[in-house]
Each structure stands twice: as structure tokens, then as C-alpha cells.
Scaffold this active site. Structure first.
Site, PDB file in Angstrom:
ATOM      1  N   ILE A 136      49.813  73.235  47.531  1.00 29.13           N
ATOM      2  CA  ILE A 136      49.883  71.815  47.456  1.00 29.13           C
ATOM      3  C   ILE A 136      51.088  71.350  48.386  1.00 29.13           C
ATOM      4  CG2 ILE A 136      48.610  70.842  45.398  1.00 29.13           C
ATOM      5  CD1 ILE A 136      51.088  71.108  43.718  1.00 29.13           C
ATOM      6  N   ASP A 137      51.205  70.061  48.941  1.00 35.27           N
ATOM      7  CA  ASP A 137      52.278  69.827  50.026  1.00 35.27           C
ATOM      8  C   ASP A 137      53.462  69.746  49.218  1.00 35.27           C
ATOM      9  OD1 ASP A 137      50.006  69.373  51.839  1.00 35.27           O
ATOM     10  OD2 ASP A 137      49.819  67.382  51.205  1.00 35.27           O
ATOM     11  N   LYS A 138      54.578  70.066  49.953  1.00 35.67           N
ATOM     12  CA  LYS A 138      56.033  69.921  49.334  1.00 35.67           C
ATOM     13  C   LYS A 138      56.378  68.805  48.474  1.00 35.67           C
ATOM     14  CE  LYS A 138      60.637  69.611  50.857  1.00 35.67           C
ATOM     15  NZ  LYS A 138      61.629  69.247  52.122  1.00 35.67           N
TER      16      LYS A 138
END
Length: 344
Positions: free
Chosen positions: A143-145
Site C-alpha cells: 500500500i502507498d506510503k
């Protein structure tokens, strides 16, 4: 240094130059930039239908088989770090963590430390699966930062393969909480008129498009209708926010799992995420609808308002169905309340 081979086929209607076709069609997971691809091509690391090609201007054809030899840095410099982890579940085969916003999943240029992998190496030691490669042991999905929420990580190669197969088959249950601009309602003729958007019973918004890397910004994705990757997102309204409603808390779930999929799809529908600097746009909520505090809170929200809330899958060793939930983090709960909604 060790090496791996990235293999793929040139898709239909390729650009006239091989270097541009490689940049368009190379798998996203390979994480090869245009400049790196150009170097690999010049170094003789690219084979087309089994023959080494170094000419960037060579003309590609649909169906050409591409093989790229890519050197991978050894893992001695990926150091374990004593970073606290929110462990939701752990056994001998896998670990489920609730990742905070702001944490990168695995090391990359510019973020060699402070990542989830660094924390996992400290927590699990040598137990992590090596299938994911030296720089991202055990990592099956990302999942994105700036997205918070649930991730499953493999501790054995058996678990890694089993989980990867489920993600590939799109059988993993993944629900996200998202706070978007506007209210995606079936009564809105604007949304119903958007290509790729439709509504299913229960006022469920379905977004079905293809996604591909942006033509001019390789860090972004964009909706396309040809030569992209099939992507399907569904969303339903959990709470309208504001009086009258000018935002909404959504439950979003994935049929496919493409890079930035929810963010791109909701932006395509005109309902970008609050706080998303890449796709959300700079929109101002009506002070009349959400008050001064709500307007300011939305404007100042420091990240995309997206949280991986539910994760369900079959245990790759026992066959047991597992399902985990993580409540929205405090920043998103506060934003919902400030915008005029009840806590989730």
C-alpha cells in the site's frame, strides 16, 4: 550482485522505437525507470525474441518477447531496525500488520531505511520469505506510503507462493475507507455520464477501466481504454459529510489491485480523495456546508485520506479463512467528525 530476468511481451500498437515500447510495457513491479531501461538497453541486457538488441531506435512489433537481465543489489545493506510494529496477527507462516501512514513498505532509492521491511527484519529476523527479493523479503502486496492499514507478509516461501496466487486470482478481500470530495450518488447524472462508471443495486458505484502509467509522469497512473491493465473498483457511501453534503466517507473494495487504483478511479469519477496531492486536486469545501473548521481541516489534511481497513484471505498453510479489520486512524476519524459526520 545477483541478477534476475524480467520477461514480458510487447503489447498491441507499440511506439515506433524500442526504448519507448519498453518503457510503456515493462511490468510495474519491475520498477525500472526510463533512464534505467535506456542504460540496460545500451549495455546489451535486453533480448528481443532471444537476440540481444542495443539500438534504442529498433522498431518493435506486437508480440515481441522481451527479456531484460537486471542486476539486483545484495541484501547486506538492508539493515534490521527497531521500529515499532502494530502486529494484528502472527504465526509461523505469516504476519499481518497495521501500517501507519508515512511508512514506506520496502527500501528504494531515496528511502533506504525506516521502511516496513527494515522493521520486519528486526521483528522476524531470518524468518521472512526470500521470494520477494533481497530488498523486499516477504512482501506480497503493497500500500502507498501515505495510506494506512493492513498488510500481510509471508514468513515462509510456501506462504509467499500461496498468498501471491490469491492476489493474482483477485480472491483476497480488501476494503478501504476513503474520504472524498463530493458524494458519488446514483442520483447524480454527471457521474452516470462518465465513461467506465455505472451504479449497481444498493447505490454501489462501479468503476471499470484500464490503468496505465501516465504518459508524462511515470510516478502517476492514468485511466486509459487501450493497452492498459484491467481495473475494477466499487464504492458505497458510508456517511455523507456536511450540510448539505459536500464530501463523503466511502467503503471501497477492489476486484483488481493496480497501483493507485482507488485514487485514480475516484479522481476519474470526479471524487478525488481529500489530501491527495497527486490525484485529489486542490478543491475547497464550502464553509457554509462544513464550517470554518471543516474547510480548514480538509485543506490542511496532510495525506490522501485512505485506509486499508479489511483484509481477508485463505491461510496458505492451514486453508483456514482469515479476516482482519483495522479501525480508521485518528487523523481520519477526526476529519470525519470535523466535516460533520459521526465517528466510524
Amino acid at each position: 550482485m545477483s541478477a534476475t530476468t524480467v520477461e514480458f511481451d510487447i503489447a498491441e500498437a507499440p511506439p515506433a522505437r524500442l526504448d519507448k515500447a519498453l518503457a510503456r510495457d515493462v511490468p510495474e513491479d519491475a520498477a525500472l525507470s526510463r533512464s534505467r531501461l535506456a542504460r540496460l538497453l545500451a549495455e546489451g541486457a535486453v533480448r528481443v525474441n532471444g537476440a540481444v538488441v542495443t539500438d534504442a531506435r529498433a522498431r518493435p512489433a506486437p508480440g515481441d518477447r522481451i527479456e531484460i537481465q537486471v542486476e539486483i543489489a545484495d541484501d547486506y545493506h538492508v539493515a534490521p531496525e527497531a521500529i515499532p510494529l502494530n502486529v494484528v496477527f502472527e504465526d509461523a507462516d505469516l504476519i499481518v500488520v497495521n501500517k501507519p501512514a508515512g511508512m514506506v513498505v520496502h527500501p528504494a532509492p531515496g528511502t533506504p531505511s525506516g521502511t516496513l521491511v527494515n522493521a520486519l527484519l528486526h521483528h522476524c529476523g531470518a524468518e521472512l520469505s526470500g521470494v520477494g527479493g533481497e530488498k523486499r523479503p516477504g512482501i506480497v502486496h503493497r500500500i502507498d506510503k501515505e495510506t494506512s492499514g493492513l498488510l500481510v507478509v509471508a514468513k515462509t516461501d510456501r506462504a509467499h507462493h500461496g498468498l501471491a496466487e490469491q492476489f493474482e486470482a483477485h480472491s483476497v478481500e480488501r476494503h478501504y475507507r476513503a474520504i472524498c470530495y463530493g458524494v458519488p450518488d446514483s442520483a447524480d447524472p454527471r457521474v452516470r455520464g462518465i465513461k467506465g462508471a455505472s451504479f449497481e443495486p444498493g447505490n454501489i458505484l462501479k468503476l471499470q477501466t484500464q490503468l496505465a502509467r501516465h504518459k508524462h509522469d511515470r510516478q502517476k497512473q492514468q485511466v486509459v481504454w487501450h493497452n492498459g491493465r484491467h481495473a475494477v473498483t466499487r464504492a458505497r457511501i458510508v456517511q455523507p459529510l456536511g450540510a448539505p453534503p459536500v464530501a463523503a466517507l466511502l467503503d471501497c473494495w477492489l476486484e483488481t489491485g493496480r497501483t493507485h487504483q482507488i485514487r485514480v478511479h475516484l479522481a476519474h469519477a470526479g471524487h478525488g480523495l481529500i489530501g491527495d496531492p497527486t490525484y485529489g486536486g486542490k478543491r475547497k469545501l464550502s464553509e457554509k456546508a462544513v464550517g470554518e473548521a471543516g474547510r480548514d481541516a480538509a485543506r490542511a489534511f496532510p495525506r490522501q485520506a485512505l485506509h486499508a481497513a479489511t483484509l481477508g484471505f485463505e491461510h496458505p498453510a492451514s486453508g483456514e479463512m482469515l479476516r482482519f479489520e483495522a479501525p480508521m486512524p485518528q487523523d481520519m476519524q477526526d476529519l470525519v467528525e470535523t466535516l460533520g459526520g459521526a465517528r466510524d
